[in-house]
Design a protein around this motif. Structure first.
Motif, PDB file in Angstrom:
ATOM      1  N   ALA A   1     -16.738 -17.297  -0.582  1.00 45.32           N
ATOM      2  CA  ALA A   1     -15.811 -16.218  -0.212  1.00 45.32           C
ATOM      3  C   ALA A   1     -15.615 -15.259  -1.388  1.00 45.32           C
ATOM      4  O   ALA A   1     -15.637 -14.043  -1.226  1.00 45.32           O
ATOM      5  CB  ALA A   1     -14.476 -16.790   0.234  1.00 45.32           C
ATOM      6  N   ILE A   2     -15.457 -15.815  -2.571  1.00 41.41           N
ATOM      7  CA  ILE A   2     -15.265 -14.956  -3.751  1.00 41.41           C
ATOM      8  C   ILE A   2     -16.504 -14.098  -3.991  1.00 41.41           C
ATOM      9  O   ILE A   2     -16.404 -12.897  -4.267  1.00 41.41           O
ATOM     10  CB  ILE A   2     -14.921 -15.802  -5.004  1.00 41.41           C
ATOM     11  CG1 ILE A   2     -13.521 -16.423  -4.829  1.00 41.41           C
ATOM     12  CG2 ILE A   2     -14.964 -14.947  -6.272  1.00 41.41           C
ATOM     13  CD1 ILE A   2     -13.083 -17.312  -5.977  1.00 41.41           C
ATOM     14  N   ALA A   3     -17.683 -14.698  -3.825  1.00 44.96           N
ATOM     15  CA  ALA A   3     -18.916 -13.934  -4.023  1.00 44.96           C
ATOM     16  C   ALA A   3     -18.976 -12.769  -3.030  1.00 44.96           C
ATOM     17  O   ALA A   3     -19.275 -11.626  -3.401  1.00 44.96           O
ATOM     18  CB  ALA A   3     -20.123 -14.850  -3.860  1.00 44.96           C
ATOM     19  N   THR A   4     -18.670 -13.062  -1.755  1.00 42.66           N
ATOM     20  CA  THR A   4     -18.689 -12.005  -0.737  1.00 42.66           C
ATOM     21  C   THR A   4     -17.669 -10.915  -1.064  1.00 42.66           C
ATOM     22  O   THR A   4     -17.937  -9.724  -0.920  1.00 42.66           O
ATOM     23  CB  THR A   4     -18.368 -12.601   0.653  1.00 42.66           C
ATOM     24  OG1 THR A   4     -19.318 -13.614   0.927  1.00 42.66           O
ATOM     25  CG2 THR A   4     -18.425 -11.544   1.732  1.00 42.66           C
ATOM     26  N   MET A   5     -16.486 -11.333  -1.542  1.00 46.48           N
ATOM     27  CA  MET A   5     -15.460 -10.342  -1.875  1.00 46.48           C
ATOM     28  C   MET A   5     -15.939  -9.408  -2.976  1.00 46.48           C
ATOM     29  O   MET A   5     -15.711  -8.200  -2.915  1.00 46.48           O
ATOM     30  CB  MET A   5     -14.177 -11.056  -2.319  1.00 46.48           C
ATOM     31  CG  MET A   5     -13.512 -11.813  -1.198  1.00 46.48           C
ATOM     32  SD  MET A   5     -12.168 -12.823  -1.830  1.00 46.48           S
ATOM     33  CE  MET A   5     -10.796 -11.855  -1.323  1.00 46.48           C
ATOM     34  N   HIS A   6     -16.631  -9.963  -3.947  1.00 44.97           N
ATOM     35  CA  HIS A   6     -17.143  -9.100  -5.013  1.00 44.97           C
ATOM     36  C   HIS A   6     -18.192  -8.124  -4.495  1.00 44.97           C
ATOM     37  O   HIS A   6     -18.202  -6.953  -4.880  1.00 44.97           O
ATOM     38  CB  HIS A   6     -17.708  -9.947  -6.169  1.00 44.97           C
ATOM     39  CG  HIS A   6     -16.624 -10.460  -7.077  1.00 44.97           C
ATOM     40  ND1 HIS A   6     -15.885  -9.639  -7.898  1.00 44.97           N
ATOM     41  CD2 HIS A   6     -16.120 -11.708  -7.251  1.00 44.97           C
ATOM     42  CE1 HIS A   6     -14.986 -10.366  -8.556  1.00 44.97           C
ATOM     43  NE2 HIS A   6     -15.107 -11.632  -8.180  1.00 44.97           N
ATOM     44  N   GLU A   7     -19.041  -8.609  -3.596  1.00 41.67           N
ATOM     45  CA  GLU A   7     -20.042  -7.703  -3.010  1.00 41.67           C
ATOM     46  C   GLU A   7     -19.357  -6.567  -2.255  1.00 41.67           C
ATOM     47  O   GLU A   7     -19.778  -5.418  -2.323  1.00 41.67           O
ATOM     48  CB  GLU A   7     -20.939  -8.468  -2.026  1.00 41.67           C
ATOM     49  CG  GLU A   7     -21.972  -9.369  -2.689  1.00 41.67           C
ATOM     50  CD  GLU A   7     -22.678 -10.246  -1.648  1.00 41.67           C
ATOM     51  OE1 GLU A   7     -23.091 -11.348  -2.016  1.00 41.67           O
ATOM     52  OE2 GLU A   7     -22.782  -9.823  -0.479  1.00 41.67           O
ATOM     53  N   LEU A   8     -18.297  -6.910  -1.538  1.00 38.54           N
ATOM     54  CA  LEU A   8     -17.590  -5.885  -0.760  1.00 38.54           C
ATOM     55  C   LEU A   8     -16.867  -4.904  -1.676  1.00 38.54           C
ATOM     56  O   LEU A   8     -16.847  -3.703  -1.424  1.00 38.54           O
ATOM     57  CB  LEU A   8     -16.597  -6.546   0.206  1.00 38.54           C
ATOM     58  CG  LEU A   8     -17.259  -7.291   1.376  1.00 38.54           C
ATOM     59  CD1 LEU A   8     -16.258  -8.204   2.071  1.00 38.54           C
ATOM     60  CD2 LEU A   8     -17.851  -6.297   2.373  1.00 38.54           C
ATOM     61  N   LYS A   9     -16.281  -5.421  -2.751  1.00 36.65           N
ATOM     62  CA  LYS A   9     -15.611  -4.526  -3.702  1.00 36.65           C
ATOM     63  C   LYS A   9     -16.614  -3.576  -4.337  1.00 36.65           C
ATOM     64  O   LYS A   9     -16.293  -2.430  -4.629  1.00 36.65           O
ATOM     65  CB  LYS A   9     -14.893  -5.330  -4.798  1.00 36.65           C
ATOM     66  CG  LYS A   9     -13.576  -5.982  -4.409  1.00 36.65           C
ATOM     67  CD  LYS A   9     -12.642  -5.072  -3.660  1.00 36.65           C
ATOM     68  CE  LYS A   9     -12.187  -3.851  -4.471  1.00 36.65           C
ATOM     69  NZ  LYS A   9     -11.393  -2.923  -3.624  1.00 36.65           N
ATOM     70  N   ALA A  10     -17.850  -4.054  -4.556  1.00 37.76           N
ATOM     71  CA  ALA A  10     -18.877  -3.206  -5.161  1.00 37.76           C
ATOM     72  C   ALA A  10     -19.219  -2.023  -4.255  1.00 37.76           C
ATOM     73  O   ALA A  10     -19.557  -0.938  -4.727  1.00 37.76           O
ATOM     74  CB  ALA A  10     -20.131  -4.031  -5.466  1.00 37.76           C
ATOM     75  N   ILE A  11     -19.094  -2.218  -2.943  1.00 37.67           N
ATOM     76  CA  ILE A  11     -19.337  -1.114  -2.007  1.00 37.67           C
ATOM     77  C   ILE A  11     -18.183  -0.112  -2.067  1.00 37.67           C
ATOM     78  O   ILE A  11     -18.345   1.066  -1.807  1.00 37.67           O
ATOM     79  CB  ILE A  11     -19.454  -1.655  -0.555  1.00 37.67           C
ATOM     80  CG1 ILE A  11     -20.621  -2.622  -0.441  1.00 37.67           C
ATOM     81  CG2 ILE A  11     -19.612  -0.521   0.438  1.00 37.67           C
ATOM     82  CD1 ILE A  11     -20.655  -3.319   0.913  1.00 37.67           C
ATOM     83  N   GLY A  12     -16.993  -0.621  -2.367  1.00 31.09           N
ATOM     84  CA  GLY A  12     -15.840   0.275  -2.472  1.00 31.09           C
ATOM     85  C   GLY A  12     -14.809   0.113  -1.367  1.00 31.09           C
ATOM     86  O   GLY A  12     -13.892   0.915  -1.254  1.00 31.09           O
ATOM     87  N   VAL A  13     -14.944  -0.945  -0.537  1.00 34.79           N
ATOM     88  CA  VAL A  13     -13.934  -1.134   0.508  1.00 34.79           C
ATOM     89  C   VAL A  13     -12.727  -1.863  -0.074  1.00 34.79           C
ATOM     90  O   VAL A  13     -12.804  -2.484  -1.126  1.00 34.79           O
ATOM     91  CB  VAL A  13     -14.481  -1.927   1.734  1.00 34.79           C
ATOM     92  CG1 VAL A  13     -15.672  -1.225   2.336  1.00 34.79           C
ATOM     93  CG2 VAL A  13     -14.822  -3.349   1.361  1.00 34.79           C
TER      94      VAL A  13
END
Ligand code: C2E
Ligand code: MG
Ligand code: MG
Length: 325
Positions: free
Chosen positions: A209-221
Protein backbone atom coordinates in the motif's frame (compact mmCIF):
# COMPACT_ATOMS: atom_id res chain seq x y z
CA UNK A 1 -7.61 -31.81 9.31
CA UNK A 2 -7.47 -28.46 11.03
CA UNK A 3 -5.56 -29.90 13.94
CA UNK A 4 -2.92 -31.31 11.62
CA UNK A 5 -2.62 -27.98 9.86
CA UNK A 6 -1.92 -26.19 13.15
CA UNK A 7 1.69 -27.28 12.95
CA UNK A 8 4.19 -25.55 10.70
CA UNK A 9 5.72 -27.52 7.87
CA UNK A 10 8.95 -27.22 5.98
CA UNK A 11 8.96 -25.96 2.38
CA UNK A 12 12.55 -26.11 1.14
CA UNK A 13 14.29 -24.05 3.81
CA UNK A 14 11.25 -22.14 4.98
CA UNK A 15 8.83 -22.83 7.74
CA UNK A 16 5.25 -22.34 6.58
CA UNK A 17 1.90 -22.07 8.26
CA UNK A 18 -1.42 -22.52 6.53
CA UNK A 19 -4.96 -22.32 7.78
CA UNK A 20 -7.93 -24.11 6.28
CA UNK A 21 -11.54 -23.14 5.71
CA UNK A 22 -13.78 -26.14 5.37
CA UNK A 23 -17.33 -26.48 4.07
CA UNK A 24 -19.15 -29.66 5.01
CA UNK A 25 -22.32 -31.24 3.70
CA UNK A 26 -23.85 -34.61 4.36
CA UNK A 27 -25.15 -37.38 2.15
CA UNK A 28 -28.02 -37.86 1.56
CA UNK A 29 -29.50 -34.97 3.57
CA UNK A 30 -27.77 -32.20 1.59
CA UNK A 31 -27.75 -33.85 -1.82
CA UNK A 32 -27.98 -37.17 -3.52
CA UNK A 33 -25.49 -36.72 -6.32
CA UNK A 34 -21.87 -35.61 -6.47
CA UNK A 35 -22.60 -32.38 -8.26
CA UNK A 36 -25.13 -31.16 -5.68
CA UNK A 37 -22.94 -32.25 -2.79
CA UNK A 38 -19.93 -30.38 -4.14
CA UNK A 39 -21.96 -27.29 -4.85
CA UNK A 40 -23.42 -27.25 -1.33
CA UNK A 41 -20.07 -27.95 0.26
CA UNK A 42 -18.75 -24.97 -1.66
CA UNK A 43 -21.59 -22.80 -0.34
CA UNK A 44 -20.77 -23.92 3.21
CA UNK A 45 -17.10 -23.21 2.52
CA UNK A 46 -17.97 -19.72 1.44
CA UNK A 47 -19.79 -19.22 4.72
CA UNK A 48 -16.83 -20.51 6.69
CA UNK A 49 -14.62 -17.94 4.95
CA UNK A 50 -17.11 -15.16 5.63
CA UNK A 51 -16.99 -16.05 9.28
CA UNK A 52 -13.34 -15.24 9.46
CA UNK A 53 -11.56 -18.17 7.76
CA UNK A 54 -9.62 -20.82 9.66
CA UNK A 55 -13.04 -22.22 10.32
CA UNK A 56 -15.46 -24.96 9.29
CA UNK A 57 -19.14 -24.78 8.60
CA UNK A 58 -21.96 -27.22 7.89
CA UNK A 59 -24.32 -26.66 5.02
CA UNK A 60 -27.87 -25.42 5.70
CA UNK A 61 -30.74 -24.79 3.32
CA UNK A 62 -31.03 -21.06 4.07
CA UNK A 63 -27.45 -20.71 2.91
CA UNK A 64 -28.53 -21.94 -0.45
CA UNK A 65 -31.16 -19.21 -0.58
CA UNK A 66 -28.65 -16.59 0.44
CA UNK A 67 -26.08 -17.83 -2.03
CA UNK A 68 -28.68 -17.73 -4.76
CA UNK A 69 -29.67 -14.22 -3.74
CA UNK A 70 -26.09 -13.06 -3.93
CA UNK A 71 -25.57 -14.76 -7.22
CA UNK A 72 -28.61 -13.04 -8.66
CA UNK A 73 -27.50 -9.69 -7.33
CA UNK A 74 -24.07 -10.24 -8.79
CA UNK A 75 -25.50 -11.06 -12.20
CA UNK A 76 -27.72 -8.00 -11.99
CA UNK A 77 -24.71 -5.88 -11.10
CA UNK A 78 -22.88 -7.11 -14.16
CA UNK A 79 -25.88 -6.19 -16.26
CA UNK A 80 -26.20 -2.80 -14.56
CA UNK A 81 -22.65 -1.99 -15.53
CA UNK A 82 -23.28 -2.93 -19.16
CA UNK A 83 -26.63 -1.17 -19.40
CA UNK A 84 -25.61 2.01 -17.66
CA UNK A 85 -27.78 1.58 -14.54
CA UNK A 86 -24.92 2.74 -12.36
CA UNK A 87 -24.62 6.42 -11.70
CA UNK A 88 -22.45 8.77 -9.70
CA UNK A 89 -23.83 11.38 -7.36
CA UNK A 90 -21.68 14.17 -6.01
CA UNK A 91 -21.64 15.60 -2.49
CA UNK A 92 -20.13 19.05 -1.89
CA UNK A 93 -17.19 19.70 0.42
CA UNK A 94 -16.96 23.12 2.05
CA UNK A 95 -13.76 24.95 2.92
CA UNK A 96 -14.49 26.52 6.30
CA UNK A 97 -11.99 29.35 6.02
CA UNK A 98 -12.59 30.47 2.46
CA UNK A 99 -16.28 29.71 2.91
CA UNK A 100 -16.44 28.10 -0.48
CA UNK A 101 -17.24 24.73 -1.97
CA UNK A 102 -13.87 23.46 -3.06
CA UNK A 103 -14.62 19.87 -3.96
CA UNK A 104 -17.08 17.03 -4.23
CA UNK A 105 -17.05 13.34 -3.36
CA UNK A 106 -18.27 10.95 -6.05
CA UNK A 107 -20.66 8.36 -4.60
CA UNK A 108 -21.87 5.35 -6.51
CA UNK A 109 -25.61 4.82 -7.01
CA UNK A 110 -27.41 1.77 -8.41
CA UNK A 111 -31.03 1.85 -9.38
CA UNK A 112 -32.14 -1.76 -9.78
CA UNK A 113 -34.98 -2.23 -12.30
CA UNK A 114 -37.06 -4.28 -9.81
CA UNK A 115 -35.57 -3.70 -6.37
CA UNK A 116 -35.16 0.05 -6.63
CA UNK A 117 -32.19 1.82 -5.09
CA UNK A 118 -29.58 -0.49 -3.64
CA UNK A 119 -27.21 1.23 -1.19
CA UNK A 120 -23.47 1.02 -1.91
CA UNK A 121 -22.90 -0.51 1.54
CA UNK A 122 -24.74 -3.54 0.17
CA UNK A 123 -23.41 -3.93 -3.34
CA UNK A 124 -19.86 -2.55 -3.08
CA UNK A 125 -18.74 -5.44 -0.83
CA UNK A 126 -20.38 -7.87 -3.25
CA UNK A 127 -18.53 -6.26 -6.16
CA UNK A 128 -15.34 -6.44 -4.15
CA UNK A 129 -15.75 -10.13 -3.48
CA UNK A 130 -16.66 -11.09 -7.03
CA UNK A 131 -13.88 -9.00 -8.53
CA UNK A 132 -16.37 -6.83 -10.41
CA UNK A 133 -15.08 -3.86 -8.43
CA UNK A 134 -12.07 -3.67 -10.70
CA UNK A 135 -14.22 -2.80 -13.71
CA UNK A 136 -16.67 -0.74 -11.68
CA UNK A 137 -13.87 1.12 -9.92
CA UNK A 138 -12.28 2.06 -13.20
CA UNK A 139 -15.64 3.21 -14.51
CA UNK A 140 -16.14 5.36 -11.39
CA UNK A 141 -12.69 6.89 -11.75
CA UNK A 142 -13.14 7.71 -15.42
CA UNK A 143 -16.68 9.05 -15.00
CA UNK A 144 -15.70 11.22 -12.04
CA UNK A 145 -12.61 12.66 -13.77
CA UNK A 146 -14.57 13.32 -16.93
CA UNK A 147 -17.22 15.14 -14.89
CA UNK A 148 -14.64 17.27 -13.09
CA UNK A 149 -13.22 18.37 -16.44
CA UNK A 150 -16.71 18.96 -17.88
CA UNK A 151 -17.54 21.37 -15.02
CA UNK A 152 -14.33 23.27 -15.66
CA UNK A 153 -15.16 23.50 -19.36
CA UNK A 154 -18.63 24.81 -18.44
CA UNK A 155 -16.87 27.60 -16.58
CA UNK A 156 -17.62 26.53 -13.00
CA UNK A 157 -14.88 27.14 -10.41
CA UNK A 158 -12.48 24.18 -10.54
CA UNK A 159 -13.49 21.50 -8.04
CA UNK A 160 -11.45 18.76 -6.43
CA UNK A 161 -12.92 15.33 -7.16
CA UNK A 162 -12.78 12.75 -4.38
CA UNK A 163 -13.12 9.12 -5.45
CA UNK A 164 -13.44 6.13 -3.10
CA UNK A 165 -11.04 3.27 -3.61
CA UNK A 166 -11.82 -0.32 -2.72
CA UNK A 167 -9.13 -2.65 -1.31
CA UNK A 168 -9.04 -4.89 -4.33
CA UNK A 169 -8.75 -1.94 -6.65
CA UNK A 170 -6.08 -0.24 -4.59
CA UNK A 171 -3.91 -3.26 -3.92
CA UNK A 172 -3.92 -4.50 -7.48
CA UNK A 173 -0.60 -3.91 -9.25
CA UNK A 174 -0.69 -1.22 -11.92
CA UNK A 175 -3.16 1.15 -10.25
CA UNK A 176 -0.90 4.19 -10.71
CA UNK A 177 -0.63 3.45 -14.44
CA UNK A 178 -4.41 3.23 -14.73
CA UNK A 179 -4.91 6.49 -12.84
CA UNK A 180 -2.36 8.25 -15.02
CA UNK A 181 -4.00 6.98 -18.18
CA UNK A 182 -7.47 8.05 -17.04
CA UNK A 183 -6.24 11.52 -16.10
CA UNK A 184 -4.72 11.88 -19.54
CA UNK A 185 -7.83 10.56 -21.29
CA UNK A 186 -10.12 12.89 -19.40
CA UNK A 187 -7.75 15.84 -19.47
CA UNK A 188 -7.90 16.43 -15.72
CA UNK A 189 -4.97 17.91 -13.84
CA UNK A 190 -3.79 15.35 -11.26
CA UNK A 191 -4.02 17.85 -8.40
CA UNK A 192 -7.81 17.88 -8.72
CA UNK A 193 -8.13 14.16 -8.09
CA UNK A 194 -8.35 13.04 -4.47
CA UNK A 195 -8.30 9.30 -3.80
CA UNK A 196 -10.03 8.21 -0.59
CA UNK A 197 -8.64 5.09 1.01
CA UNK A 198 -9.58 3.52 4.32
CA UNK A 199 -7.29 2.55 7.15
CA UNK A 200 -8.41 -1.05 7.06
CA UNK A 201 -7.55 -1.19 3.36
CA UNK A 202 -4.05 0.07 4.07
CA UNK A 203 -3.53 -2.42 6.86
CA UNK A 204 -4.29 -5.39 4.60
CA UNK A 205 -0.87 -5.14 3.05
CA UNK A 206 0.99 -2.18 4.46
CA UNK A 207 4.16 -2.36 2.44
CA UNK A 208 2.57 -2.63 -0.98
CA UNK A 209 0.00 0.00 0.00
CA UNK A 210 2.80 2.41 0.86
CA UNK A 211 4.55 1.66 -2.43
CA UNK A 212 1.34 2.33 -4.37
CA UNK A 213 0.78 5.56 -2.43
CA UNK A 214 4.20 6.80 -3.41
CA UNK A 215 3.56 5.98 -7.05
CA UNK A 216 0.30 7.92 -6.89
CA UNK A 217 1.93 10.88 -5.17
CA UNK A 218 4.54 10.93 -7.95
CA UNK A 219 1.73 11.46 -10.47
CA UNK A 220 0.48 14.37 -8.39
CA UNK A 221 -2.89 13.15 -7.10
CA UNK A 222 -4.05 13.80 -3.54
CA UNK A 223 -4.56 11.04 -1.00
CA UNK A 224 -7.03 11.05 1.89
CA UNK A 225 -7.72 8.56 4.63
CA UNK A 226 -11.47 7.97 4.77
CA UNK A 227 -13.43 6.97 7.89
CA UNK A 228 -10.42 7.90 9.97
CA UNK A 229 -10.58 6.60 13.51
CA UNK A 230 -12.68 3.55 12.77
CA UNK A 231 -10.03 1.15 11.46
CA UNK A 232 -7.07 -0.36 13.17
CA UNK A 233 -4.29 1.70 11.77
CA UNK A 234 -1.28 2.09 13.94
CA UNK A 235 0.01 5.61 14.33
CA UNK A 236 3.42 4.21 13.55
CA UNK A 237 2.24 3.46 10.06
CA UNK A 238 0.29 6.67 9.72
CA UNK A 239 3.49 8.70 9.73
CA UNK A 240 4.82 6.56 6.88
CA UNK A 241 1.79 7.11 4.66
CA UNK A 242 2.39 9.91 2.14
CA UNK A 243 -1.11 11.35 2.57
CA UNK A 244 -2.56 14.84 2.31
CA UNK A 245 -5.71 14.65 4.35
CA UNK A 246 -7.55 12.88 7.14
CA UNK A 247 -11.28 12.46 6.89
CA UNK A 248 -12.84 12.19 10.35
CA UNK A 249 -15.50 9.50 10.35
CA UNK A 250 -19.09 10.62 10.80
CA UNK A 251 -19.57 8.42 13.87
CA UNK A 252 -17.51 10.88 15.93
CA UNK A 253 -19.62 13.83 14.86
CA UNK A 254 -22.96 12.27 15.61
CA UNK A 255 -22.85 12.78 19.36
CA UNK A 256 -20.40 15.57 19.60
CA UNK A 257 -22.85 17.69 21.61
CA UNK A 258 -23.36 15.09 24.31
CA UNK A 259 -20.34 12.81 24.30
CA UNK A 260 -17.24 14.17 25.98
CA UNK A 261 -15.22 11.30 24.51
CA UNK A 262 -16.24 11.96 20.92
CA UNK A 263 -15.49 15.61 21.42
CA UNK A 264 -12.03 14.91 22.81
CA UNK A 265 -11.23 12.43 20.06
CA UNK A 266 -12.33 14.84 17.34
CA UNK A 267 -10.18 17.63 18.79
CA UNK A 268 -7.23 15.26 19.05
CA UNK A 269 -7.62 14.12 15.44
CA UNK A 270 -7.67 17.72 14.21
CA UNK A 271 -4.58 18.60 16.26
CA UNK A 272 -2.75 15.46 15.18
CA UNK A 273 -3.48 16.03 11.49
CA UNK A 274 -2.29 19.62 11.65
CA UNK A 275 0.78 18.60 13.61
CA UNK A 276 1.63 16.19 10.81
CA UNK A 277 1.09 18.82 8.15
CA UNK A 278 -2.18 17.31 6.92
CA UNK A 279 -5.54 18.94 6.34
CA UNK A 280 -8.70 17.62 8.03
CA UNK A 281 -12.18 17.19 6.64
CA UNK A 282 -15.09 16.10 8.82
CA UNK A 283 -17.83 14.01 7.20
CA UNK A 284 -21.43 13.65 8.31
CA UNK A 285 -21.99 17.26 9.37
CA UNK A 286 -25.74 17.48 9.76
CA UNK A 287 -26.40 20.66 11.71
CA UNK A 288 -25.29 24.14 12.60
CA UNK A 289 -23.98 23.13 16.05
CA UNK A 290 -21.54 20.63 14.54
CA UNK A 291 -20.48 23.15 11.95
CA UNK A 292 -19.84 25.86 14.53
CA UNK A 293 -17.87 23.44 16.70
CA UNK A 294 -15.65 22.38 13.80
CA UNK A 295 -15.12 25.94 12.65
CA UNK A 296 -14.20 27.10 16.16
CA UNK A 297 -11.74 24.24 16.48
CA UNK A 298 -9.83 24.86 13.31
CA UNK A 299 -11.15 22.02 11.14
CA UNK A 300 -10.31 22.81 7.51
CA UNK A 301 -13.24 21.39 5.59
CA UNK A 302 -16.61 19.75 6.12
CA UNK A 303 -18.99 17.53 4.19
CA UNK A 304 -22.50 16.46 5.17
CA UNK A 305 -26.22 16.86 4.72
CA UNK A 306 -26.07 20.31 6.32
CA UNK A 307 -24.07 21.57 3.34
CA UNK A 308 -25.66 19.34 0.74
CA UNK A 309 -26.68 15.77 0.05
CA UNK A 310 -25.12 13.77 -2.76
CA UNK A 311 -26.84 14.92 -5.97
CA UNK A 312 -26.69 14.16 -9.70
CA UNK A 313 -24.02 16.07 -11.63
CA UNK A 314 -26.39 18.63 -13.14
CA UNK A 315 -27.47 19.89 -9.72
CA UNK A 316 -23.97 20.85 -8.64
CA UNK A 317 -23.92 24.16 -10.52
CA UNK A 318 -26.95 25.40 -8.55
CA UNK A 319 -25.32 24.32 -5.28
CA UNK A 320 -22.22 26.35 -6.09
CA UNK A 321 -24.31 29.47 -6.57
CA UNK A 322 -25.84 29.63 -3.12
CA UNK A 323 -23.07 30.05 -0.56
CA UNK A 324 -23.88 27.60 2.25
CA UNK A 325 -22.92 27.40 5.90
P1 C2E B 1 -17.91 7.00 2.51
O1 C2E B 1 -16.88 7.11 1.46
O2 C2E B 1 -17.49 7.23 3.91
O3 C2E B 1 -19.04 8.04 2.08
C1 C2E B 1 -19.78 8.84 2.96
C2 C2E B 1 -21.17 8.28 3.16
O4 C2E B 1 -21.84 9.09 4.12
C3 C2E B 1 -22.04 8.33 1.91
O5 C2E B 1 -22.91 7.20 1.98
C4 C2E B 1 -22.82 9.62 2.10
O6 C2E B 1 -24.04 9.66 1.39
C5 C2E B 1 -23.06 9.58 3.59
N1 C2E B 1 -23.26 10.91 4.16
C6 C2E B 1 -22.87 12.10 3.68
N2 C2E B 1 -23.24 13.12 4.49
C7 C2E B 1 -23.87 12.55 5.53
C8 C2E B 1 -24.48 13.10 6.72
O7 C2E B 1 -24.51 14.29 6.96
N3 C2E B 1 -25.04 12.20 7.57
C9 C2E B 1 -25.02 10.85 7.32
N4 C2E B 1 -25.60 10.06 8.22
N5 C2E B 1 -24.46 10.31 6.23
C10 C2E B 1 -23.89 11.16 5.34
P2 C2E B 1 -23.17 6.29 0.70
O8 C2E B 1 -23.27 7.12 -0.52
O9 C2E B 1 -24.31 5.41 1.06
O10 C2E B 1 -21.85 5.44 0.59
C11 C2E B 1 -21.49 4.53 1.57
C12 C2E B 1 -20.11 3.99 1.36
O11 C2E B 1 -20.05 3.20 0.18
C13 C2E B 1 -19.04 5.05 1.20
O12 C2E B 1 -18.66 5.56 2.45
C14 C2E B 1 -17.96 4.26 0.51
O13 C2E B 1 -17.23 3.50 1.46
C15 C2E B 1 -18.76 3.29 -0.34
N6 C2E B 1 -18.76 3.81 -1.73
C16 C2E B 1 -19.59 4.72 -2.29
N7 C2E B 1 -19.24 4.94 -3.58
C17 C2E B 1 -18.16 4.17 -3.83
C18 C2E B 1 -17.33 3.95 -4.99
O14 C2E B 1 -17.49 4.57 -6.05
N8 C2E B 1 -16.31 3.04 -4.85
C19 C2E B 1 -16.08 2.39 -3.68
N9 C2E B 1 -15.07 1.51 -3.64
N10 C2E B 1 -16.85 2.57 -2.58
C20 C2E B 1 -17.87 3.45 -2.65
MG1 MG C 1 -15.47 8.38 1.06
MG1 MG D 1 -16.31 8.00 5.11
Amino acid sequence: LMKILQYPFQLESRECFVTASIGICLFPKDGEDVETLLKNADTALHRAKEMGRDNFHFYAQDMHDRALDRLMLEQDLRRALEQGDLELHYQPQLDLRRHRIIGVEALLRWRHPERGRIPPMLFVPLAEESGLIEIIGEWVLRTACRQATAWQVEGLPALRMAVNMSPRQFLRPGLAGTVERILRETDLEPGYLDLEITESLLMKDVESAIATMHELKAIGVRLSIDDFGTGYSSLNYLKRFPIDQLKIDKSFLREIETSRDDLAITLAMIAMAHGMGLTVIAEGVENEVQLAFLRANDCDEIQGYHIGRPVPAHEIAALLQKAPG
